[in-house]
Write a protein that holds these residues in place. Sequence first.
Motif, mmCIF file in Angstrom:
data_model
loop_
_atom_site.group_PDB
_atom_site.id
_atom_site.type_symbol
_atom_site.label_atom_id
_atom_site.label_comp_id
_atom_site.label_asym_id
_atom_site.label_seq_id
_atom_site.Cartn_x
_atom_site.Cartn_y
_atom_site.Cartn_z
ATOM 1 N N VAL A 88 0.867 -1.174 0.000
ATOM 2 C CA VAL A 88 0.000 0.000 0.000
ATOM 3 C C VAL A 88 0.905 1.225 0.000
ATOM 4 C CG1 VAL A 88 -1.861 1.213 1.180
ATOM 5 C CG2 VAL A 88 -1.669 -1.283 1.395
ATOM 6 N N VAL A 89 0.732 2.116 -0.978
ATOM 7 C CA VAL A 89 1.562 3.316 -1.057
ATOM 8 C C VAL A 89 0.668 4.536 -0.955
ATOM 9 C CG1 VAL A 89 3.286 4.593 -2.374
ATOM 10 C CG2 VAL A 89 3.200 2.095 -2.549
ATOM 11 N N GLY A 96 7.620 14.833 -2.924
ATOM 12 C CA GLY A 96 7.493 15.032 -4.352
ATOM 13 C C GLY A 96 7.570 13.736 -5.142
ATOM 14 N N ARG A 97 7.585 12.596 -4.456
ATOM 15 C CA ARG A 97 7.681 11.318 -5.142
ATOM 16 C C ARG A 97 6.304 10.836 -5.552
ATOM 17 N NH1 ARG A 97 11.682 7.726 -1.554
ATOM 18 N NH2 ARG A 97 12.299 6.774 -3.499
ATOM 19 N N ASP A 98 6.259 10.152 -6.674
ATOM 20 C CA ASP A 98 5.016 9.624 -7.217
ATOM 21 C C ASP A 98 4.723 8.261 -6.596
ATOM 22 O OD1 ASP A 98 2.907 8.821 -8.795
ATOM 23 O OD2 ASP A 98 4.151 8.369 -10.539
ATOM 24 N N PRO A 99 3.554 8.086 -5.941
ATOM 25 C CA PRO A 99 3.245 6.805 -5.292
ATOM 26 C C PRO A 99 3.255 5.624 -6.259
ATOM 27 C CG PRO A 99 1.623 8.471 -4.700
ATOM 28 C CD PRO A 99 2.508 9.084 -5.725
ATOM 29 N N GLU A 100 2.729 5.827 -7.475
ATOM 30 C CA GLU A 100 2.717 4.733 -8.439
ATOM 31 C C GLU A 100 4.131 4.334 -8.850
ATOM 32 O OE1 GLU A 100 -0.092 4.804 -11.665
ATOM 33 O OE2 GLU A 100 -1.445 6.084 -10.523
ATOM 34 N N ALA A 101 5.007 5.340 -9.006
ATOM 35 C CA ALA A 101 6.393 5.048 -9.377
ATOM 36 C C ALA A 101 7.092 4.290 -8.255
ATOM 37 C CB ALA A 101 7.134 6.348 -9.687
ATOM 38 N N GLY A 118 3.843 -10.742 -8.365
ATOM 39 C CA GLY A 118 2.387 -10.776 -8.265
ATOM 40 C C GLY A 118 1.800 -10.243 -6.977
ATOM 41 N N VAL A 119 2.574 -9.475 -6.175
ATOM 42 C CA VAL A 119 2.025 -8.885 -4.953
ATOM 43 C C VAL A 119 1.137 -7.706 -5.350
ATOM 44 C CG1 VAL A 119 2.557 -7.648 -2.814
ATOM 45 C CG2 VAL A 119 3.968 -9.585 -3.528
ATOM 46 N N PRO A 120 -0.156 -7.742 -5.003
ATOM 47 C CA PRO A 120 -1.050 -6.634 -5.353
ATOM 48 C C PRO A 120 -0.616 -5.341 -4.673
ATOM 49 C CG PRO A 120 -2.306 -8.550 -4.657
ATOM 50 C CD PRO A 120 -0.864 -8.820 -4.311
ATOM 51 N N ALA A 121 -0.930 -4.211 -5.307
ATOM 52 C CA ALA A 121 -0.593 -2.907 -4.739
ATOM 53 C C ALA A 121 -1.797 -1.982 -4.783
ATOM 54 C CB ALA A 121 0.572 -2.285 -5.507
ATOM 55 N N TRP A 122 -1.897 -1.152 -3.768
ATOM 56 C CA TRP A 122 -2.924 -0.117 -3.679
ATOM 57 C C TRP A 122 -2.219 1.228 -3.598
ATOM 58 C CZ3 TRP A 122 -8.324 -1.009 -2.958
ATOM 59 C CH2 TRP A 122 -8.674 -2.355 -2.870
ATOM 60 N N VAL A 123 -2.771 2.256 -4.232
ATOM 61 C CA VAL A 123 -2.167 3.588 -4.228
ATOM 62 C C VAL A 123 -3.197 4.603 -3.763
ATOM 63 C CG1 VAL A 123 -1.176 5.401 -5.674
ATOM 64 C CG2 VAL A 123 -0.482 3.050 -6.022
ATOM 65 N N PRO A 133 -6.778 0.034 -6.329
ATOM 66 C CA PRO A 133 -5.822 -1.032 -6.626
ATOM 67 C C PRO A 133 -5.141 -0.825 -7.973
ATOM 68 C CG PRO A 133 -8.052 -1.809 -6.963
ATOM 69 C CD PRO A 133 -8.170 -0.423 -6.411
ATOM 70 N N LEU A 134 -3.872 -1.198 -8.070
ATOM 71 C CA LEU A 134 -3.128 -1.170 -9.325
ATOM 72 C C LEU A 134 -2.922 -2.597 -9.789
ATOM 73 C CD1 LEU A 134 -0.323 1.442 -8.571
ATOM 74 C CD2 LEU A 134 -2.473 1.790 -9.773
ATOM 75 N N ALA A 135 -3.137 -2.860 -11.061
ATOM 76 C CA ALA A 135 -3.091 -4.236 -11.553
ATOM 77 C C ALA A 135 -1.672 -4.753 -11.757
ATOM 78 C CB ALA A 135 -3.872 -4.348 -12.857
ATOM 79 N N PHE A 136 -0.749 -3.958 -12.307
ATOM 80 C CA PHE A 136 0.626 -4.384 -12.538
ATOM 81 C C PHE A 136 0.716 -5.726 -13.266
ATOM 82 C CE2 PHE A 136 1.417 -1.684 -8.738
ATOM 83 C CZ PHE A 136 2.253 -0.760 -9.347
ATOM 84 N N GLY A 137 -0.159 -5.973 -14.216
ATOM 85 C CA GLY A 137 -0.075 -7.214 -14.976
ATOM 86 C C GLY A 137 -0.704 -8.414 -14.294
ATOM 87 N N VAL A 138 -1.184 -8.253 -13.088
ATOM 88 C CA VAL A 138 -1.895 -9.343 -12.408
ATOM 89 C C VAL A 138 -3.274 -8.814 -12.035
ATOM 90 C CG1 VAL A 138 0.172 -10.415 -11.476
ATOM 91 C CG2 VAL A 138 -1.020 -8.714 -10.122
ATOM 92 N N ARG A 139 -4.192 -9.704 -11.779
ATOM 93 C CA ARG A 139 -5.537 -9.267 -11.421
ATOM 94 C C ARG A 139 -5.489 -8.470 -10.126
ATOM 95 N NH1 ARG A 139 -9.732 -13.891 -11.271
ATOM 96 N NH2 ARG A 139 -9.555 -13.733 -9.030
ATOM 97 N N SER A 140 -6.092 -7.300 -10.127
ATOM 98 C CA SER A 140 -6.067 -6.461 -8.935
ATOM 99 C C SER A 140 -6.940 -7.081 -7.849
ATOM 100 C CB SER A 140 -6.550 -5.050 -9.273
ATOM 101 O OG SER A 140 -7.859 -5.073 -9.751
ATOM 102 N N PRO A 141 -6.708 -6.686 -6.586
ATOM 103 C CA PRO A 141 -7.399 -7.317 -5.464
ATOM 104 C C PRO A 141 -8.913 -7.352 -5.591
ATOM 105 C CG PRO A 141 -5.710 -5.835 -4.672
ATOM 106 C CD PRO A 141 -5.780 -5.656 -6.160
ATOM 107 N N ARG A 142 -9.513 -6.267 -6.083
ATOM 108 C CA ARG A 142 -10.970 -6.221 -6.201
ATOM 109 C C ARG A 142 -11.376 -5.451 -7.446
ATOM 110 N NH1 ARG A 142 -10.678 -4.236 -0.812
ATOM 111 N NH2 ARG A 142 -10.836 -5.969 0.600
ATOM 112 N N GLY A 143 -10.854 -5.809 -8.576
ATOM 113 C CA GLY A 143 -11.184 -5.063 -9.783
ATOM 114 C C GLY A 143 -10.772 -3.620 -9.600
ATOM 115 N N ALA A 144 -11.681 -2.696 -9.814
ATOM 116 C CA ALA A 144 -11.350 -1.282 -9.674
ATOM 117 C C ALA A 144 -12.050 -0.650 -8.477
ATOM 118 C CB ALA A 144 -11.723 -0.535 -10.954
#
Length: 199
Positions: A88-89, A96-101, A118-123, A133-144
């Motif tokens: 979770v970010v 000034g840092r980008d959470p997604e980056a 494949g660890v899911p991430a939330w931003v 949730p961010l997908a990062f090439g894997v299914r996100s934890p709960r869709g969008a």
Amino acid sequence: MEIDCALAAGVATPEHVALAEELGYARAWCHEAPRSYPDAGMALAVAAERTSRIRIGLAVGGHWRRAAADAGALADLAARARGRAELVVGLPGGTGRDPEAHATAVREVLRREHGVDGVPAWVGRPGATEYLPLAFGVRSPRGAALRTVVEVTPGADLHRVVARLRPAGLLLRPTGADVGRELAGFAEAVHALELAGVA
């Protein structure tokens, strides 16, 4: 409606995560803020050993260390939580840092140096009142589905709070001294509304 909780790290954190699982929470996040709290990674590792279903998130934010340090803590958690670990970010606290980056960098170090993928991430969204949730090439934890953060003031009518919000999911951030009571009261309010067909 699924409910989650965000907890400050401490000696009682594993007990609170186990209680959250028992009460039906879908996930528990714990903030990694070395200047403010004890070691969140350690608290969550112990919690992972005491639970079997609840998803466990290591939350990093304005006090980010290097991506390698966050990846190291998350790799240990991923091994102990057996497929239940999440990153979770939150939003940067003046960095000034980008959470997604940052999330992408942590996941890259996880893959390259620890063999964890494949660890899911939330931003966090602006104001840190919602997480996506961010997908990062894997299914996100709960869709969008968003998680809307709720901080309940003592004495508030939880049934009214939950009925008014009704998003895809809620994230409780306990603010009082009795975390267990807040977790139980919030879960009870959500479940009562579900039974009534409101939530």
